[in-house]
Design an enzyme around this catalytic site. Structure first.
Site, short mmCIF file in Angstrom:
data_model
loop_
_atom_site.label_atom_id
_atom_site.label_comp_id
_atom_site.label_asym_id
_atom_site.label_seq_id
_atom_site.Cartn_x
_atom_site.Cartn_y
_atom_site.Cartn_z
N ASN A 169 61.79 73.83 44.19
CA ASN A 169 62.16 75.00 43.40
C ASN A 169 63.28 74.67 42.42
OD1 ASN A 169 60.30 76.36 44.95
ND2 ASN A 169 61.83 77.14 46.40
N VAL A 170 63.23 75.31 41.28
CA VAL A 170 64.22 75.03 40.22
C VAL A 170 65.20 76.19 40.08
CG1 VAL A 170 62.78 73.36 38.98
CG2 VAL A 170 62.49 75.80 38.48
N TYR A 172 61.17 78.66 29.52
CA TYR A 172 62.28 78.37 30.44
C TYR A 172 63.46 79.31 30.23
CZ TYR A 172 59.60 74.64 32.32
OH TYR A 172 58.58 73.97 32.96
N HIS A 175 62.68 68.65 41.47
CA HIS A 175 62.03 69.00 40.20
C HIS A 175 63.00 69.54 39.17
CE1 HIS A 175 57.87 69.42 42.35
NE2 HIS A 175 58.20 68.16 42.10
N THR A 234 54.96 76.30 50.39
CA THR A 234 54.37 75.49 49.33
C THR A 234 52.86 75.35 49.56
OG1 THR A 234 54.45 73.37 48.16
CG2 THR A 234 54.92 73.31 50.51
N SER A 235 52.14 75.33 48.44
CA SER A 235 50.67 75.27 48.51
C SER A 235 50.18 73.84 48.73
CB SER A 235 50.07 75.81 47.21
OG SER A 235 50.49 74.98 46.13
N CYS A 269 72.32 62.02 24.11
CA CYS A 269 73.33 61.22 24.81
C CYS A 269 73.05 61.11 26.30
CB CYS A 269 74.73 61.81 24.56
SG CYS A 269 74.96 63.46 25.26
C1 BV8 Z 1 54.46 62.45 38.70
C2 BV8 Z 1 59.01 72.15 37.50
C3 BV8 Z 1 54.27 60.20 37.99
C4 BV8 Z 1 58.28 72.80 36.39
C5 BV8 Z 1 57.15 71.27 38.75
C6 BV8 Z 1 45.58 64.44 40.14
C7 BV8 Z 1 45.67 64.34 41.51
C8 BV8 Z 1 46.90 64.24 42.15
C9 BV8 Z 1 48.07 64.22 41.40
C10 BV8 Z 1 47.99 64.34 40.05
C11 BV8 Z 1 46.76 64.45 39.41
N1 BV8 Z 1 46.99 64.55 38.07
C12 BV8 Z 1 48.32 64.49 37.84
C13 BV8 Z 1 48.95 64.36 39.04
C14 BV8 Z 1 50.39 64.25 39.27
C15 BV8 Z 1 51.03 65.64 39.16
C16 BV8 Z 1 50.35 66.61 40.09
O1 BV8 Z 1 50.56 66.57 41.29
N2 BV8 Z 1 49.55 67.52 39.48
C17 BV8 Z 1 48.86 68.52 40.28
C18 BV8 Z 1 48.76 69.82 39.44
C19 BV8 Z 1 47.49 67.99 40.63
N3 BV8 Z 1 52.41 65.46 39.54
C20 BV8 Z 1 53.32 65.13 38.61
O2 BV8 Z 1 53.06 65.03 37.43
C21 BV8 Z 1 54.70 64.79 39.13
N4 BV8 Z 1 55.14 63.55 38.54
O3 BV8 Z 1 53.46 62.34 39.36
O4 BV8 Z 1 55.01 61.41 38.01
C22 BV8 Z 1 55.12 59.17 37.37
C23 BV8 Z 1 55.12 57.91 37.94
C24 BV8 Z 1 55.90 56.92 37.36
C25 BV8 Z 1 56.68 57.21 36.23
C26 BV8 Z 1 56.68 58.50 35.70
C27 BV8 Z 1 55.89 59.49 36.27
C28 BV8 Z 1 55.72 65.85 38.71
C29 BV8 Z 1 55.42 67.14 39.39
C30 BV8 Z 1 56.54 68.11 39.10
C31 BV8 Z 1 56.06 69.16 38.13
N5 BV8 Z 1 57.09 70.19 38.00
N6 BV8 Z 1 58.15 72.15 38.65
C32 BV8 Z 1 58.51 74.29 36.43
O5 BV8 Z 1 58.95 74.81 37.47
O6 BV8 Z 1 58.21 74.91 35.41
S1 BV8 Z 1 55.95 71.54 39.90
C33 BV8 Z 1 55.89 73.21 40.17
O7 BV8 Z 1 54.63 73.50 40.73
C34 BV8 Z 1 56.86 73.67 41.20
O8 BV8 Z 1 58.09 73.02 41.12
C35 BV8 Z 1 56.15 73.41 42.49
O9 BV8 Z 1 56.43 72.12 42.94
C36 BV8 Z 1 54.73 73.46 42.07
C37 BV8 Z 1 54.14 74.72 42.61
O10 BV8 Z 1 53.98 74.49 43.95
P1 BV8 Z 1 54.54 75.51 45.04
O11 BV8 Z 1 56.01 75.47 45.04
O12 BV8 Z 1 53.82 75.13 46.26
O13 BV8 Z 1 54.14 76.95 44.54
P2 BV8 Z 1 52.69 77.60 44.64
O14 BV8 Z 1 52.71 78.86 43.86
O15 BV8 Z 1 51.67 76.54 44.33
O16 BV8 Z 1 52.50 77.95 46.19
C38 BV8 Z 1 53.32 78.94 46.78
C39 BV8 Z 1 53.01 78.90 48.26
O17 BV8 Z 1 53.88 79.81 48.91
C40 BV8 Z 1 51.59 79.34 48.59
O18 BV8 Z 1 51.05 78.48 49.57
C41 BV8 Z 1 51.77 80.75 49.14
O19 BV8 Z 1 50.84 81.04 50.18
C42 BV8 Z 1 53.16 80.67 49.74
N7 BV8 Z 1 53.88 81.95 49.75
C43 BV8 Z 1 53.82 82.96 48.83
N8 BV8 Z 1 54.67 83.94 49.21
C44 BV8 Z 1 55.27 83.53 50.36
C45 BV8 Z 1 54.77 82.27 50.70
N9 BV8 Z 1 55.17 81.60 51.80
C46 BV8 Z 1 56.08 82.20 52.59
N10 BV8 Z 1 56.61 83.43 52.33
C47 BV8 Z 1 56.23 84.12 51.23
N11 BV8 Z 1 56.76 85.33 50.98
#
Ligand code: BV8
Length: 229
Positions: free
Chosen positions: A93-94, A56, A110, A177-178, A121
């Site tokens: 996004n963060v 980070y 997020h 977003t994917s 604290c």
């Molecule tokens: C929760 C901070 C419960 C970290 C992030 C199995 C099935 C379903 C769900 C789950 C499962 N197992 C676990 C889960 C839940 C899990 C989850 O969904 N896992 C996934 C991997 C399966 N989710 C969680 O854990 C969430 N919490 O469920 O809590 C709970 C309930 C009660 C009490 C307590 C808890 C928390 C999820 C948050 C995780 N943190 N970010 C960090 O940044 O380091 S997520 C992180 O990944 C990002 O923030 C973002 O959200 C995600 C990535 O996704 P995208 O933003 O879409 O990025 P990506 O690269 O994937 O895609 C980019 C897209 O842009 C592509 O489509 C590409 O084509 C496009 N693109 C590229 N360039 C361009 C473009 N588009 C336009 N123009 C361009 N130029």
């Protein structure tokens, strides 16, 4: 944009890609040979805090060298000029590019790189420096600062407000977003059930494309300003 009503926008890493911030699926979603999903977890922080802090610290420093792109500015302009209802911007996004582009009604579900959280604290504060050296919390002095980021397995922020906005929305727009991460990936289904028109603006089709009424493909820097017009 000729329609009227309340707009909810969800952005992902693709919205910041043209500002030079890597998406999660770029480079196969790896960092120092680790899967992001394995580093962005409380367990990883427990097991190897230095590794997670380094991950980070590197990204917190990197975003301070980047600038908002035309997509960020177009969304901030839409919020200022839209008179058909409310505009709520929910970002996964963060980085702070939406903030710097001028978006106000903005929810960082997020967390944010430029925020630190003292788990002693339970105070959150603006933060731009590295955390690896374990700096003392300015409020309580404890060496218990962590990135103010929602890790996998942690509850995203402000979900109540997000659900309220989705219930009242007439237009739902997903940008860059994917559709791989929940609960964000499920918002389009909620919006659709509420009767909203669902539009996806992305570089390529996503895991959620089938849920949208319309998908426009292209770089966000081009297709978001075109849509806002
Ligand atoms: C929760 C901070 C419960 C970290 C992030 C199995 C099935 C379903 C769900 C789950 C499962 N197992 C676990 C889960 C839940 C899990 C989850 O969904 N896992 C996934 C991997 C399966 N989710 C969680 O854990 C969430 N919490 O469920 O809590 C709970 C309930 C009660 C009490 C307590 C808890 C928390 C999820 C948050 C995780 N943190 N970010 C960090 O940044 O380091 S997520 C992180 O990944 C990002 O923030 C973002 O959200 C995600 C990535 O996704 P995208 O933003 O879409 O990025 P990506 O690269 O994937 O895609 C980019 C897209 O842009 C592509 O489509 C590409 O084509 C496009 N693109 C590229 N360039 C361009 C473009 N588009 C336009 N123009 C361009 N130029």
């Amino acid at each position: 944009m000729e329609m009227t009503g309340n707009i909810v926008i969800l952005t992902g890493a693709g919205c910041s890609a043209e500002s030079g911030i890597d998406t999660f699926r770029d480079g196969g979603g790896l960092w120092e040979q680790h899967r992001v999903e394995d580093v962005a977890t409380p367990e990883a922080f427990e097991r190897d805090p230095a590794l997670v802090q380094r991950f980070y610290d590197m990204r917190r420093a990197a975003i301070q060298t980047k600038a908002p792109n035309a997509a960020h500015y177009a969304l901030a302009r839409l919020e200022r000029e839209w008179d058909g209802g409310t505009v709520t911007l929910v970002t996964q996004n963060v980085d702070d590019l939406h903030d710097r582009a001028g978006s106000k009604n903005l929810i960082h579900m997020h967390g944010e790189h430029l925020s630190a959280w003292c788990t002693a604290c339970d105070t959150r504060m603006g933060w731009t420096a590295p955390l690896i050296e374990g700096p003392p919390c300015p409020s309580c002095g404890a060496a218990a600062l962590r990135p103010d980021i929602v890790w996998f397995g942690e509850m995203p922020y402000r979900m109540e407000e997000i659900h309220d906005a989705l219930r009242d929305c007439d237009i739902f727009v997903s940008i860059g977003t994917s559709g791989a991460v929940y609960p964000a990936a499920g918002f389009v289904r909620l919006a659709r059930e509420m009767g909203a028109h669902c539009l996806e603006l992305n570089l390529e089709r996503s895991q959620g494309s089938a849920w949208f009424h319309e998908t426009r493909l292209g770089p966000a820097g081009d297709i978001v300003p075109a849509w806002v017009e």
